[in-house]
Enzyme design. Structure first.
Site, PDB file in Angstrom:
ATOM      1  N   SER A 259       0.847  -1.184   0.000  1.00  0.00           N
ATOM      2  CA  SER A 259       0.000   0.000   0.000  1.00  0.00           C
ATOM      3  C   SER A 259       0.888   1.241   0.000  1.00  0.00           C
ATOM      4  O   SER A 259       2.117   1.143   0.100  1.00  0.00           O
ATOM      5  CB  SER A 259      -0.888   0.006   1.245  1.00  0.00           C
ATOM      6  OG  SER A 259      -0.072   0.258   2.379  1.00  0.00           O
ATOM      7  N   LYS A 260       0.224   2.391  -0.073  1.00  0.00           N
ATOM      8  CA  LYS A 260       0.955   3.662  -0.160  1.00  0.00           C
ATOM      9  C   LYS A 260       1.927   3.833   1.011  1.00  0.00           C
ATOM     10  O   LYS A 260       2.917   4.541   0.902  1.00  0.00           O
ATOM     11  CB  LYS A 260      -0.038   4.826  -0.197  1.00  0.00           C
ATOM     12  CG  LYS A 260      -0.816   4.850  -1.499  1.00  0.00           C
ATOM     13  CD  LYS A 260      -1.219   6.271  -1.897  1.00  0.00           C
ATOM     14  CE  LYS A 260      -1.814   6.283  -3.292  1.00  0.00           C
ATOM     15  NZ  LYS A 260      -3.262   6.407  -3.303  1.00  0.00           N
ATOM     16  N   ARG A 261       1.596   3.183   2.115  1.00  0.00           N
ATOM     17  CA  ARG A 261       2.458   3.233   3.294  1.00  0.00           C
ATOM     18  C   ARG A 261       3.881   2.749   2.956  1.00  0.00           C
ATOM     19  O   ARG A 261       4.851   3.188   3.550  1.00  0.00           O
ATOM     20  CB  ARG A 261       1.834   2.289   4.322  1.00  0.00           C
ATOM     21  CG  ARG A 261       2.236   2.400   5.723  1.00  0.00           C
ATOM     22  CD  ARG A 261       1.110   1.845   6.602  1.00  0.00           C
ATOM     23  NE  ARG A 261       0.712   0.485   6.239  1.00  0.00           N
ATOM     24  CZ  ARG A 261       1.415  -0.601   6.539  1.00  0.00           C
ATOM     25  NH1 ARG A 261       2.549  -0.507   7.194  1.00  0.00           N
ATOM     26  NH2 ARG A 261       0.966  -1.806   6.202  1.00  0.00           N
TER      27      ARG A 261
END
Ligand code: GLU
Length: 497
Positions: A259-261
């Protein structure tokens, strides 16, 4: 079909993204697997846009998905943009087909109308769960008396359509995981038509896969539980279920879904960062596929001939940014100066490097070639190549301070100018000869080579870092370099009064 059975015979596969975001790397990997299967075995790839959620779907995301797939080098035989015999290819344009199939299931008693409101369902769910049992739809509306149903209909009560899950066990044949057998008793009578009349996800997918004559469904293993429902629907609609392959999902280095994390997750982000499409497709293919030996570098064409389902593993696919960077470097190494320059040029343009772009083509290629070794992505050429459009005689503070440190500056620069003027030329041989002669001159004086070569770099470029001196001489020519050193001398003189 087990992996040992070899290539598939003329498969019809599909990539079915929902245009609710930019093309995610995980979806791009699914698209690539489908494309490789189609292209590797004379099959067809269908692009189907699952845009049934009008709130979250957008044309902008649809564009991003199509552009990103094209950028990766993938194309399809049928789809919303290219047409085909099984269209339309946007789910939002297929409501009539879903309705007909839902009506057929209702007429055959394989589905039923449910008038329970969300509030009623929630209250019943809570009470079941609080007594420690698992909630499944309690089939209240399956047993409705005809009179009760007529009353609800005449009152205009909203209803959904639920699939009547038959008893017994359900088997999903997965090419990667073997047979997955589930007791149908564990499955809810799921909704196939929502209260607004639109088709639910499962019905739409299955009706599309039937009418588009899909033979193999290749997708992420987050859909494995859905596949059980799909198998039931295929059966209820009188169709043979396609073969399934649920590949592992893409995870971040910490083991959580990418994910963007973890960093950038969309293909277009990697495109903008200057990754080569061939490096990205190579990397995505290697995440859970192996050729069976230790080769790692593949072009798209090589993947088509090498990729096989037998080489796909079900183990976790962990995204490794370092490996992607390494592959990007490997693929950049294979490019000629001209090819590399063509790929770098749009980034120079994006970053407003008009002066560099206005250079004669061979100069621009030389400039790009000279910074190649320091590049991990194409954007890394932006910045270091600015050195070639610096005005002669401009020295940054750091370079000025370094020049001041030399105890033999005048003599060293004099030597440089003499060597350049007497040799002349701008080809590699001449440039290498000049650098050699400077080393020799330093040696003659009992100096380390750096005593001459360091002031050379500083005085020609006005900077402390930059490409190999040979490139500087090739770019400006021996005379051009001599002039730049003279200009720097004048700047120093003016500075020191
Ligand atoms: N639209 C689904 C998704 O984006 C794919 C469904 C399928 O492949 O069956 O996850």
């Amino acid at each position: 079909m087990s992996p040992a059975e070899g290539p598939l015979a003329n498969p019809r596969v599909r990539f079915a993204p929902s245009p609710t975001g930019k093309l995610h790397l995980g979806s791009a990997r699914t698209a690539l697997f489908n494309w490789l299967v189609a292209r590797g075995s004379g099959g067809s790839l269908v692009l189907r846009l699952e845009d049934t959620d009008p709130e979250r779907s957008s044309e902008e995301f649809e564009r991003d998905i199509i552009d990103s797939l094209h950028w990766m080098g993938l194309e399809w035989d049928e789809g919303p943009d290219v047409g085909g015999a099984h269209g339309p290819y946007r789910q939002s344009e297929r409501s009539d087909i879903y309705r007909e199939n839902a009506e057929r299931l209702l007429a055959e008693g394989k589905a039923y109308r449910c008038y329970c409101t969300p509030g009623e369902l929630e209250a019943r769910r809570k009470s079941v769960v609080s007594s420690g049992r698992a909630w499944r739809y309690d089939r209240r509306c399956l047993g409705l008396e005809a009179a009760e149903r007529e009353r609800l209909e005449s009152e205009g009560a909203p209803s959904t359509v639920r699939f009547l899950v038959p008893e017994g066990s359900v088997t999903v044949e997965d090419m990667l995981r073997g047979e997955v057998v589930v007791d149908a008793g564990e499955i809810d009578d799921f909704i196939i038509v929502r209260s607004d009349g639109s088709a639910g996800f499962h019905l739409a997918v299955v009706v599309d896969d039937i009418t588009m004559e899909i033979t193999h469904v290749i997708r992420g293993d987050d859909h494995l539980t859905n596949a059980v429902r799909h198998v039931l629907l295929f059966g209820a609609l009188g169709a043979t279920a396609p073969k399934f392959l649920h590949h592992s999902l893409l995870m971040g280095p910490d083991g959580a879904k990418l994910s963007k994390r973890h960093g950038s997750t969309s293909v277009s982000d990697y495109r903008e960062k200057g990754y080569l499409p061939v490096a990205l497709t190579n990397y995505l293919a290697l995440l859970s596929w192996s050729p069976g030996d230790d080769r790692e570098i593949f072009t798209l064409g090589e993947l088509v001939s090498e990729f096989g389902i037998a080489g796909v593993s079900a183990s976790k696919a962990i995204f490794d940014f370092d490996k992607l960077n390494w592959l990007n470097r490997q693929h950049m190494k294979k490019l000629s100066s001209g090819e590399l320059t063509d790929m770098v040029a749009p980034f120079l343009e994006r970053e407003g490097r008009a002066e560099l772009l206005a250079l004669p083509r061979e100069k621009l290629e030389l400039a790009v070639e000279s910074v190649r070794n320091g590049m991990e992505t194409l954007t890394d050429a932006v910045g270091p190549t600015d050195i070639y459009v610096r005005p002669a005689g401009s020295i940054d503070d750091k370079a000025g301070a370094e020049l001041d440190k030399s105890d033999v500056l005048d003599e060293a620069l004099g030597l440089c100018i003499e060597a350049l003027r007497s040799a002349g030329g701008s080809d590699r041989e001449a440039a290498e000869g000049i650098v050699e002669s400077l080393r020799a001159a330093a040696k003659e004086r009992g100096w380390g080579a750096k005593k001459v070569l360091w002031p050379f770099r500083l005085a020609v470029t006005g900077l402390t870092v930059g490409p190999d001196l040979v490139y500087l001489i090739m770019f400006w020519g021996a005379d051009g370099c001599a002039e730049r050193i003279e200009a720097t001398r004048r700047t120093l003189e003016a500075r020191d009064g």
